[in-house]
Design an enzyme around this catalytic site. Structure first.
Site, PDB file in Angstrom:
ATOM      1  N   ASP A  69      27.467  40.078 -54.152  1.00  0.00           N
ATOM      2  CA  ASP A  69      26.755  40.074 -52.864  1.00  0.00           C
ATOM      3  C   ASP A  69      25.654  39.014 -52.930  1.00  0.00           C
ATOM      4  O   ASP A  69      25.400  38.451 -53.997  1.00  0.00           O
ATOM      5  CB  ASP A  69      26.202  41.458 -52.482  1.00  0.00           C
ATOM      6  CG  ASP A  69      25.226  42.007 -53.502  1.00  0.00           C
ATOM      7  OD1 ASP A  69      24.555  41.208 -54.174  1.00  0.00           O
ATOM      8  OD2 ASP A  69      25.129  43.235 -53.631  1.00  0.00           O
TER       9      ASP A  69
ATOM     10  N   ASP B 112      26.010  41.388 -61.867  1.00  0.00           N
ATOM     11  CA  ASP B 112      25.130  42.106 -60.942  1.00  0.00           C
ATOM     12  C   ASP B 112      23.997  42.717 -61.756  1.00  0.00           C
ATOM     13  O   ASP B 112      24.069  42.779 -62.993  1.00  0.00           O
ATOM     14  CB  ASP B 112      25.929  43.200 -60.220  1.00  0.00           C
ATOM     15  CG  ASP B 112      25.360  43.513 -58.834  1.00  0.00           C
ATOM     16  OD1 ASP B 112      24.247  43.046 -58.528  1.00  0.00           O
ATOM     17  OD2 ASP B 112      26.014  44.234 -58.071  1.00  0.00           O
TER      18      ASP B 112
ATOM     19  N   LYS C 208      29.154  40.775 -48.662  1.00  0.00           N
ATOM     20  CA  LYS C 208      29.323  42.228 -48.538  1.00  0.00           C
ATOM     21  C   LYS C 208      28.673  42.676 -47.242  1.00  0.00           C
ATOM     22  O   LYS C 208      27.480  42.489 -47.057  1.00  0.00           O
ATOM     23  CB  LYS C 208      28.656  42.894 -49.748  1.00  0.00           C
ATOM     24  CG  LYS C 208      28.724  44.398 -49.764  1.00  0.00           C
ATOM     25  CD  LYS C 208      28.381  44.988 -51.148  1.00  0.00           C
ATOM     26  CE  LYS C 208      26.931  45.310 -51.320  1.00  0.00           C
ATOM     27  NZ  LYS C 208      26.602  45.976 -52.589  1.00  0.00           N
TER      28      LYS C 208
ATOM     29  N   ARG D 252      15.075  49.930 -55.105  1.00  0.00           N
ATOM     30  CA  ARG D 252      15.887  49.363 -54.020  1.00  0.00           C
ATOM     31  C   ARG D 252      15.166  49.400 -52.675  1.00  0.00           C
ATOM     32  O   ARG D 252      15.473  48.637 -51.784  1.00  0.00           O
ATOM     33  CB  ARG D 252      17.256  50.045 -53.971  1.00  0.00           C
ATOM     34  CG  ARG D 252      18.200  49.445 -55.013  1.00  0.00           C
ATOM     35  CD  ARG D 252      19.513  50.169 -55.104  1.00  0.00           C
ATOM     36  NE  ARG D 252      19.403  51.354 -55.938  1.00  0.00           N
ATOM     37  CZ  ARG D 252      20.434  52.039 -56.420  1.00  0.00           C
ATOM     38  NH1 ARG D 252      21.653  51.644 -56.148  1.00  0.00           N
ATOM     39  NH2 ARG D 252      20.271  53.089 -57.174  1.00  0.00           N
ATOM     40  N   GLN D 253      14.188  50.288 -52.541  1.00  0.00           N
ATOM     41  CA  GLN D 253      13.387  50.282 -51.303  1.00  0.00           C
ATOM     42  C   GLN D 253      12.153  49.412 -51.568  1.00  0.00           C
ATOM     43  O   GLN D 253      11.085  49.910 -51.887  1.00  0.00           O
ATOM     44  CB  GLN D 253      12.991  51.708 -50.934  1.00  0.00           C
ATOM     45  CG  GLN D 253      14.194  52.577 -50.577  1.00  0.00           C
ATOM     46  CD  GLN D 253      13.798  54.009 -50.327  1.00  0.00           C
ATOM     47  OE1 GLN D 253      13.167  54.312 -49.322  1.00  0.00           O
ATOM     48  NE2 GLN D 253      14.135  54.893 -51.247  1.00  0.00           N
TER      49      GLN D 253
ATOM     50  N   THR E  60      27.541  53.506 -58.369  1.00  0.00           N
ATOM     51  CA  THR E  60      28.794  54.233 -58.113  1.00  0.00           C
ATOM     52  C   THR E  60      29.999  53.401 -58.548  1.00  0.00           C
ATOM     53  O   THR E  60      31.119  53.896 -58.563  1.00  0.00           O
ATOM     54  CB  THR E  60      28.963  54.533 -56.613  1.00  0.00           C
ATOM     55  OG1 THR E  60      29.086  53.283 -55.912  1.00  0.00           O
ATOM     56  CG2 THR E  60      27.788  55.311 -56.061  1.00  0.00           C
TER      57      THR E  60
ATOM     58  N   ASP F 295       6.636  78.004 -64.665  1.00  0.00           N
ATOM     59  CA  ASP F 295       6.839  77.586 -63.264  1.00  0.00           C
ATOM     60  C   ASP F 295       7.447  76.184 -63.159  1.00  0.00           C
ATOM     61  O   ASP F 295       7.583  75.647 -62.061  1.00  0.00           O
ATOM     62  CB  ASP F 295       5.517  77.656 -62.498  1.00  0.00           C
ATOM     63  CG  ASP F 295       4.458  76.732 -63.086  1.00  0.00           C
ATOM     64  OD1 ASP F 295       4.754  76.035 -64.082  1.00  0.00           O
ATOM     65  OD2 ASP F 295       3.333  76.701 -62.551  1.00  0.00           O
TER      66      ASP F 295
ATOM     67  N   GLY G 273      31.202  51.066 -56.811  1.00  0.00           N
ATOM     68  CA  GLY G 273      31.891  50.587 -55.607  1.00  0.00           C
ATOM     69  C   GLY G 273      31.818  49.074 -55.454  1.00  0.00           C
ATOM     70  O   GLY G 273      32.836  48.423 -55.159  1.00  0.00           O
ATOM     71  N   THR G 274      30.651  48.500 -55.668  1.00  0.00           N
ATOM     72  CA  THR G 274      30.479  47.056 -55.478  1.00  0.00           C
ATOM     73  C   THR G 274      31.392  46.271 -56.421  1.00  0.00           C
ATOM     74  O   THR G 274      32.140  45.388 -55.999  1.00  0.00           O
ATOM     75  CB  THR G 274      28.998  46.665 -55.704  1.00  0.00           C
ATOM     76  OG1 THR G 274      28.196  47.422 -54.804  1.00  0.00           O
ATOM     77  CG2 THR G 274      28.760  45.180 -55.498  1.00  0.00           C
TER      78      THR G 274
HETATM   79  C1  R5P Z   1      22.735  46.075 -54.623  1.00  0.00           C
HETATM   80  O1  R5P Z   1      21.847  45.554 -53.988  1.00  0.00           O
HETATM   81  C2  R5P Z   1      22.751  46.031 -56.112  1.00  0.00           C
HETATM   82  O2  R5P Z   1      22.490  44.755 -56.612  1.00  0.00           O
HETATM   83  C3  R5P Z   1      24.075  46.528 -56.640  1.00  0.00           C
HETATM   84  O3  R5P Z   1      25.090  45.671 -56.183  1.00  0.00           O
HETATM   85  C4  R5P Z   1      24.366  47.925 -56.188  1.00  0.00           C
HETATM   86  O4  R5P Z   1      23.256  48.758 -56.354  1.00  0.00           O
HETATM   87  C5  R5P Z   1      25.535  48.505 -56.948  1.00  0.00           C
HETATM   88  O5  R5P Z   1      25.758  49.792 -56.494  1.00  0.00           O
HETATM   89  P1  R5P Z   1      27.173  50.471 -56.546  1.00  0.00           P
HETATM   90  O6  R5P Z   1      27.659  50.397 -57.976  1.00  0.00           O
HETATM   91  O7  R5P Z   1      26.908  51.887 -56.091  1.00  0.00           O
HETATM   92  O8  R5P Z   1      28.059  49.751 -55.601  1.00  0.00           O
END
Ligand code: R5P
Length: 303
Positions: free
Chosen positions: A170, A219, A193, A97-98, A224, A38, A226-227
């Site tokens: 950011d 960072d 950002k 993140r939360q 993803t 299961d 994107g940042t």
């Molecule tokens: C945001 O608060 C984190 O420090 C990272 O900048 C973020 O999680 C990066 O995410 P992604 O690669 O999706 O932009």
């Protein structure tokens, strides 16, 4: 004679467990893991742990829900087998993140996870690059918070980058940028950002100068991509000469690998806090530095 310590590896990151056990000169603890029809997890410890300090390694970046449940069951099995103390090593702490209630009705999952780990029986925690420092305070058990920059900065130094400016993509990245800037004796720049909607962000250089500079974007994670990709574009558009990025956690999901390859980032340095896929390993712009020596040192200091 009892061993000085034992390491049990969850199923999330087999290679890191093997690497860590090699650094420490101890073999990985044997356990049996399979799934009931299961989908429930069946797990058993296959060697005596009574009176022995045990370290449990589980990275929660990929399939976190399964790996969390596996971790809880593993801790429970070790406690019921009378392990002396269970230290949980989470190279990547999920649901981080939360970490505050940012709108009515939202949970604080980082705190929920802290409660669940303690309830399962964790006596101590070793983590790397928590998304925010306040998560340490969510625990009533000792937390050792390691920093990936301990392995990333020496690698950056080896690159002998010239005319560097450390850029935080950011506001949340300012603390990490400060550490890199101090170690590399470089100035800081900051990108602002702003989230326009769930799918779009707008970025602009807010503080500092990147023209004709080697930009080191730092960072805590690249998810993803994107940042980093957008921050790199802001810097290139403003005349940056070369762009290198350094992040602790390389989640690298979705089409991030393609986006990074097509971006103005020349090199992305990350660690193996999460499993490293073949695509990441062979990516022309990504270099992975192992976190195993940092974890091994933290364990050695604690015994
Ligand atoms: C945001 O608060 C984190 O420090 C990272 O900048 C973020 O999680 C990066 O995410 P992604 O690669 O999706 O932009």
């Amino acid at each position: 004679m009892r061993p000085p310590l034992m390491i049990f590896n969850g199923s999330s990151h087999p290679f890191l467990g093997v690497e860590l056990s090699g650094h420490l000169g101890v073999s990985l603890g044997k356990r049996d893991l399979h799934l009931f029809p299961d989908g429930e997890i069946s797990l058993a410890i296959l060697e005596p742990v009574q009176g022995t300090p045990v370290y449990v390694l589980q990275s929660l970046g990929i399939d976190p829900n399964f790996h969390l449940m596996e971790l809880f069951i593993l801790i429970d099995a070790l406690k019921r087998s009378s392990a002396e103390k269970v230290t949980v090593i989470l190279p990547y702490y999920a649901y981080a993140r939360q970490d505050r209630q940012d709108r009515p009705g939202s949970p604080i999952t980082a705190k929920l996870l802290a409660n669940l780990l303690t309830l399962a029986g964790a006596d101590r925690l070793i983590v790397i690059d928590l998304h925010s420092e306040q998560i340490e305070g969510f625990f009533d058990i000792p937390v050792e918070h390691l920093q990936s920059n301990e392995v990333l900065i020496p690698y950056c130094k080896k690159l002998q980058l010239e005319n560097v400016v450390v850029v935080a993509p950011d506001k949340g990245g300012i603390r990490i940028a400060g550490i890199y800037a101090k170690e590399l004796n470089a100035p800081i720049a900051l990108i602002d950002k702003e989230r326009l909607n769930p799918f779009e962000v707008e970025m602009r250089l807010f503080v500092g100068n990147v023209k004709d500079k080697t930009v080191l974007l730092v960072d805590d994670m690249c998810s993803t991509g994107g940042t980093l990709v957008n921050a790199a574009k802001v810097c290139s558009d403003l005349g940056a000469r070369k762009i290198v990025a350094a992040v602790g956690h390389g989640l690298l999901i979705g089409k991030s690998l393609e986006d990074i390859e097509n971006s103005t980032i020349e090199l992305l340095i990350t660690t193996n806090t999460l499993p490293v896929s073949d695509q990441v390993q062979s990516h022309p712009k990504i270099h992975v530095v192992s976190i195993a020596p940092l974890l091994a040192e933290a364990i050695q200091k604690s015994i």
